[in-house]
Design an enzyme around this catalytic site. Sequence first.
Site: not given
Lengths: 662, 662
Positions: B33, B263, B408, B470
Site C-alpha cells: 500500500h 491504495h 466486549e 445466550h
Amino acid sequence: MSSQQFSDPVVRQSIDTIRLLSADAVEQANSGHPGTPMEAAPIAYLLYMKHLRHNPANPDWAGRDRFVLSCGHASALIYSMLHLTGYDLSLDDLKNFRQFGSKTAGHPEFGHVPGVETTTGPLGQGVAVAVGMAMGGQYLAQNVDAELFDYRTWVICSDGDLMEGVSAEAASLAGHLRLGNLNYLYLDNKITIEGDTSLAFTEDVGARYLAYGWHIERVEGENLAEIDAAMERAKNDPRPSLIIARTHIGIGAPNKQDTHDAHGAPLGTDELALTKQAYGRDPQATFVVPAEVTAHMAGCVTNGAELEKAWQQQIAGKKSSPAVANWLNVASGELPAGWDTALPTFATGDNKATRQASGIAINALAPQMPFLIGGSADLAPSNNTEIKGENDWLPGRSGRNIHYGIREHAMGSIMNGLCHTPGLIPFAGTFFVFADYMRPAMRMAALMGLAPIYVLTHDSIGLGEDGPTHQPIEHLASLRAMPNMTVIRPADANETIEAWKAAISNRQGPTALVLTRQGLPTVDRDQFGAVAGLQKGGYVLAAEATALQMILIASGSEVQHAMTARETLQAEGIGTRVVSLPSWELFEAQDAAYREQVLPAACTKRVAMEAGATFGWERYIGDAGVVIGMSGFGASAPAGELMKHFGFTAENMTAVARELLA
Amino acid sequence: MSSQQFSDPVVRQSIDTIRLLSADAVEQANSGHPGTPMEAAPIAYLLYMKHLRHNPANPDWAGRDRFVLSCGHASALIYSMLHLTGYDLSLDDLKNFRQFGSKTAGHPEFGHVPGVETTTGPLGQGVAVAVGMAMGGQYLAQNVDAELFDYRTWVICSDGDLMEGVSAEAASLAGHLRLGNLNYLYLDNKITIEGDTSLAFTEDVGARYLAYGWHIERVEGENLAEIDAAMERAKNDPRPSLIIARTHIGIGAPNKQDTHDAHGAPLGTDELALTKQAYGRDPQATFVVPAEVTAHMAGCVTNGAELEKAWQQQIAGKKSSPAVANWLNVASGELPAGWDTALPTFATGDNKATRQASGIAINALAPQMPFLIGGSADLAPSNNTEIKGENDWLPGRSGRNIHYGIREHAMGSIMNGLCHTPGLIPFAGTFFVFADYMRPAMRMAALMGLAPIYVLTHDSIGLGEDGPTHQPIEHLASLRAMPNMTVIRPADANETIEAWKAAISNRQGPTALVLTRQGLPTVDRDQFGAVAGLQKGGYVLAAEATALQMILIASGSEVQHAMTARETLQAEGIGTRVVSLPSWELFEAQDAAYREQVLPAACTKRVAMEAGATFGWERYIGDAGVVIGMSGFGASAPAGELMKHFGFTAENMTAVARELLA
C-alpha cells in the site's frame, strides 16, 4: 387516538397492566428482567396502540410496520403486548414464561412466536437488524411498489444496544443512507448491570447520532403526549430518528426503581406486592387483566384487520404489475424460474481464482434474480462481489450493490434484516479472516434459520504477503462448528458455480462460500468426477485405478495437490482415490450408504490436506490417518513460498502417503 | 524544532524521502500500500522528529511514548520511519519488504521488528489497543510513579479504523475516562477501496468524537505548522485528542493521487517515475536517502539517548520506593513471590459454581499481585470478576476494577493494550457466548503472544432460561481451533483454582477460563485423582477398579456425570476410568507417553460428554468411540430440564457406554 384521550383512565390502566403482567411473568418464572418492561410500558403502549401498523391476526402481513425489541432481555414486554393486543399468545403462555417448550422463551425468538420479527438478546443485534429491515422496506418500495411498501421499522432499545460497536456501525450507515423509515425508541434509564451508566457511559448519545445524520428527539418516558408528538415528528422526518426517552427502570417498585436490582432478577414477592399496591392494584392478585383493558386494547385487532384489508385491496389491484407479480412469486419462497440457467461451465485450462468464478456466478445469477442484493465491507474489487451494471445503494436510492463500509459486523446484522424482507436474498463479501468481526451476526442468522450468503475470499495463507493478520487459519473449523451454518470451500471454478447453486438453494440457514485469492487449475471433468458431486458435500473426484489402498482428501486450493499426488502414487501402483470435500455439512447430510461409498471404512489409510487448522479433521482421517494443515499462524511472503514452506504441495502429500503405507 | 525551521529544505527532503522509500518498497515487493505512507509522511515526520519521546537504540525503554500505526496496511511508512530515525532496520530490510523471513512483514508485527508496539492490520484494532496502552500508562503513573510514567500514546489511523465498531466502543470509553495521554492523528483522505468515502461514510467524525468527550483539531495534512500546533494543543488537553488531518492519498503521484488506485497496489513503474520527477528526484533511482536527510533524521538517535538517560537517572533515584521496586520486579516478567499462596482448597460437599470459585481465586490472587487488573463488560456481578475492596477505574483515576461497559470487542482490544504495559496482567469477564463479540481481539492476543485472561462464565445450556441466544454451543470448539489460545473448562471449584494458576503462569498467550453459572459438586480428592492433574490438561480422575474396559471423558459440568456413570458401570463389573479433560491445549503439550498413560490406545471403548458442539471430539474418542454433545442450538428452560432433555445425565452416559460395550 388523540392526545386528549391519554387522560382516559383506561390508558393508565393498560400501561399498568403491561407493567404488572411482565413483572408477574418474571416472578412466576423466577427468572428474567422485570425493570425494563415496566419502564417501557408507556412507549410500547403508544407504539402498538397508535403508531405501529400491524394486524395481530396476521403477524406476517407484508405491508405491516416492523417492530424490533432490541433489548431482548425485556422479552416479558413484548409477550405482554402480544397478549394484550390480540396476537396468538395466551395468558397461559405468559404464565409459562421461560419454561421448556413454551412460546415465551427467555429472549424473543423469531419463528417461535407470532409477532416476534427477529431474535434478540445479544445486545446491538436488534438495532442493526432493524437497519437492514428498513433498507429492505426501501428496496421493496423503490423496486416493487411505493404504496405497498411504505412501512416503517420501529425499535425499542437500551443503553447496552447503543454501547455495542455493531450499533455504531449500523447507525452510521443508516444516517448516511437517510433511512427515514427507521425509528429508534431509546430507553435512557441510566442503569446497567454493574450500576449507574455514569460508571462507563457518559457520552452525549444524542450528539453522536446527530453526527451520524439522524433526527433526535428527547422526551420524558412517562409523558404520553410528549412521546406521541415525538413519534409523529419522527415519522415525518426524512432522516432516521432517535427518540431518547428518559425512563426509570422498575418504575413503581418502591425499593427497586432506578436501581440495577430491578434489572435481571424477579422483584421478589414482597416488592412485587408493594409495587402492585403503588399502582392501586390488589397486592396479591397475579396476571390480572382488567376487562376494560382487554376491551380497550382489543382495538388493535379491528384496527389491524382494517389496515390489512385496505392493503390487500391495494395489492389486488396491482397484480398485473410485473414488479408486483415477480415479487409475489419470490415472496412465497419460490426461486425465479430459470434462475440458474445462465451459470457457465469452465473449460479445463481456464485457471481462475475461485473468487473470480464467484464473481462470474453472481453476474450470471443477477439478471434472473432481481431480488438478489450484493455488497461488501469495502472490498468489492477484491471479493468480486459487484453486480455489474446495477446501481450502488446511495442515500435515498436503493440499489443492488451495497457499500457497507469497513463495518463487517453491521454488514452481517443488516444482511439478517434484509433476509427478514420477503423475497430478498442478500449476499456480501469480506476477507475470510474478517468473518470473525461479524461472527455474532452470523450466529444469529444460523439460529434464526435465515439464509444470507457470505462471500469470504482470501481464504488461507494463499493470500500471501498480507501476512498472518489477514490469513485465516482456524476460521474453517470455527464456522464448521456452528450449528446450521453451511461452509463450502470449492476446489475450482466449476465447483464454485455449484457452490453458488447450493447457497441459493439453501433457504434454511446461512452459507459461507470460502474462496481463494489465487488462481486454481480447472479440473478436467471429462476425465474425473462430475462436479454435481459438490451438492453432496464430498465426492470421489478421482477414482483409484487399482485396488484401493489410499484415500487423499482435500478441499479448495489443496485438491490440485491431491490430484497430482494421486498420479504419482498411482504410477507407483498404489491404488489411490481423491475425495473432494468442499462441505462437511452437505456431506454429513447424506445417508450413511453414500458416505461409506465415498469414504469406505475399510480403507483406513487416509491423508487429508487443507490450508487451515487441522482441528476436527480426525472425523474423516480416522485413527490411522494423517492430516496436513496449519498448527500455528501464517507468515508474510509471496503465496507460493508460503505454500511450500507450510507443506501444501503434491510432493509433501505424496511423501506423507508413502510413509503412511510403509 | 521550531515552526520556523519547517521551511528548512531538509525537512521537505526528509518528508519526500519517507514517501519515496515507502513507494519503492511496495514497488519492489510488487505488493502493498503506497498511498497512505505518502500522505502520512508529514505527520509521521513531525511525530518521530519532534513529539514522540523515543530512543531508537532502545525501543523497549519503559518511559517512552507509544506509537501505533492503526492502519497497518501502511506498514511501509513505519518501516521507512524506523530506518530513517535510526532503529535496527536497514535499507536492505526495506528492500525485502513482504518477503519470507524479513523483518518488514506485510503488516507491522509485534515482536518481529523493533519499534513496532503492536500488531495491526485488522482495522480498528490499533486505535482500540492504544486506549489500553494509554490506560496502562495512567495506571503506572498513578500506582508506581507519576514522573516516570507520564508517557503518551500516539496513533495514526484511517477512515477504516474509525468505521469499525470496535473503535467506537473504545473511543466512547476513552472519552469517558478522560485519557488525556492519548492522541489520534486521523488521515482523512476521503478514499476507500471501493471509491470515495462519500459512498459509505458521510458522518461528521469530529462531532462524533466531541460527543464522546474528546478534544478535536482540524488541520491540513501538508501544513507542518498547523499540524505541529495541533499536536502541541493535544498534549496539553486533559481529554483524549483527535487531530483530523485532511490528507491526499498517493500525494504527488500525478495520475493516482486522490484515487483508490493509490491504495492497495504498487504505483507501477511509470507512475512511480513520474512521482519521483514531481518531487524533483531522479525518476529511475530507487531507495534513495540523501545524505543530508540521514544526518538530519539521525537527530532522533542522540535526542532519544538523552531522553532515556534522564529517565534512567530518575528511576535510579527511585529504586528505594517500594512501588518502583515492585514494578521493576514484575516488569522483568517475574510473578511476585508467593503469588499463589493464598489460593484456597475447597472441601468435598462445598458445591460451588466454577464462576464462584473463580471469584474466590481472583480475590485470593489480587492482594499478592498488585498489577493484576480486572473488569467486565457490564457483567461483573455475574462473572464474579470484582476485586473486592479495590477501586473502580473512574474518569481520571485508575483502579483495578474496569467497567468496560457493554463493549466486549473494545474490552478485548484494550486488554491487549494493557498487556503491552510492562508488568500488567489484565483479566476480564463476559458471558462465554459473547466471546464472539471480541473474537478478533482474542485472535490478535494469540497472534502476538500476549497473555490476557478471559473469564467466560455461563458456559453452556446449563445457564438455563436465557435461552439459545445466550447458550454457547460451538464456542469451545471455535476457541480450541485458534492457535496459541489455551482454553480451560474446570470441573469443580478446585480445578478452577488450578485453572487460575495455569492462566497466571502462562505468559505466552491468552487463556480462556470457561466457567459454569450453576453449582457443581466438589470432587473428593482424597479418593480420586489429584487436582494438580489439571496442569497437564487431562488426567485420570477416577481409575478403573477392575481391568480397563471403558474410558469416560468429560470436562466441566459433565465430569460429575462421568463419575456417577463410572460407579454404576463399575458396580456392574465393567472396569471404567474417568478422564477429566479440562484443557486440550495443555494436554496436547504433554509428551506422548503421558497422553498414552491417560488415554491408552488399547482401550478404544470411549464415551465423551461435553455440553457443547461435538465438533473435534473425534480426536479423543477415536473411531470406535461416542461423544455426547450438542448437535444444534439450545432452548429456554430451567437448566436442569435442559440438561436432561439434551442428554447430559449420568444415566444417559451409562446407557451409551453399555451400548458401546454390547
